[in-house]
Design a protein around this motif. Sequence first.
Motif: not given
Length: 292
Positions: A171-175, A153-154, A144-148, A177-179
């Motif tokens: 929730e973790y990645f939304s917070a 990715v969209g 997910i880190y690499a995808l963002i 990496m602001l994605f």
Amino acid sequence: MQVQNKFNQNTKIIGVIGHPIKQSFSPLMHNISFELSGLNYLYLPFDVPPAALKDALKGMNALGIKGFNVTVPLKEKVLPLLKDVSEEASIIGAVNTIVNDEGTLRGYNTDVHGVIESLLPYKDEIAGAKVAVIGAGGAARGVIYALIRTFKVGHITIINRTDQIGESLKEYFSAKMLFTEMKSMPLVPPDLVETFRDSKLIVNTTSMGMYPNVDDSATTIKESFMNGQIVFDVVYNPVKTKLLRLAESQGATIVTGLKMFVEQGAKSYELWTGQKMPIDKVYKAIESYLIS
Ligand code: ATR
């Protein structure tokens, strides 16, 4: 009998720590590479239960062990025990490589490098696209880190057996990496056909389909896949998992986990030895040990 005295006072030790220490091809890969490069290094597996992790790191220092790979269930637990953690490993929340830099233990995540190298040929196709990620463990975090970060990715749908864990990861990645273009859903194959069909890229990050459970697959519904999609499985033994075979039969482009495995290993190898792994030779050598 002639005993070869290959190892001596100059031999540098590398290891993989995990619990239980499942069958891993990392010792084979790295020992082949040391041999090919003429490096006086030896790679060994160590079974380290979580309760012994702190002592294992002390032992690493006491014995002058040069490096570790870290696997399940220690990848997340090891972070607070290291002096220095790379930015990616810290955002991902998982370390798969430790370098003992003259007593300072530094943590890295080279899985990300493996993911990037595997998907690089499809960079233009996946930029801005919808992606489905199966699984929400340590491997999913790196993907997910690499995808963002790299592939921009969209939208990402996290699909996980335990829905709550998938939701927490979202929730973790939304917070972190602001994605915010993410959702999560449970792994119920009939409910996933539409999500899969709607995805340009589908990535399996779970161990489903890995030897000996070669008949496991996140889905067996062939309508999930079609021409124009890319399906990537991080499992590398067998090289072509049941999921990949199904996707390929439906016209999708498949990406096996073997490249990711070798590329993450090559990055770790470079961190430990300062030298490049002879990737092509190593790739061919380990392929013959895997189920095709
Ligand atoms: P890794 O570091 O390799 O990702 P992990 O952190 O233990 O390993 O994560 C394993 C992931 O694979 C999880 O998403 C797990 O789902 P749960 O969160 O429900 O445990 C998933 N997984 C493992 N075996 C699975 C199986 N047989 N069916 C479905 N999902 C599975």
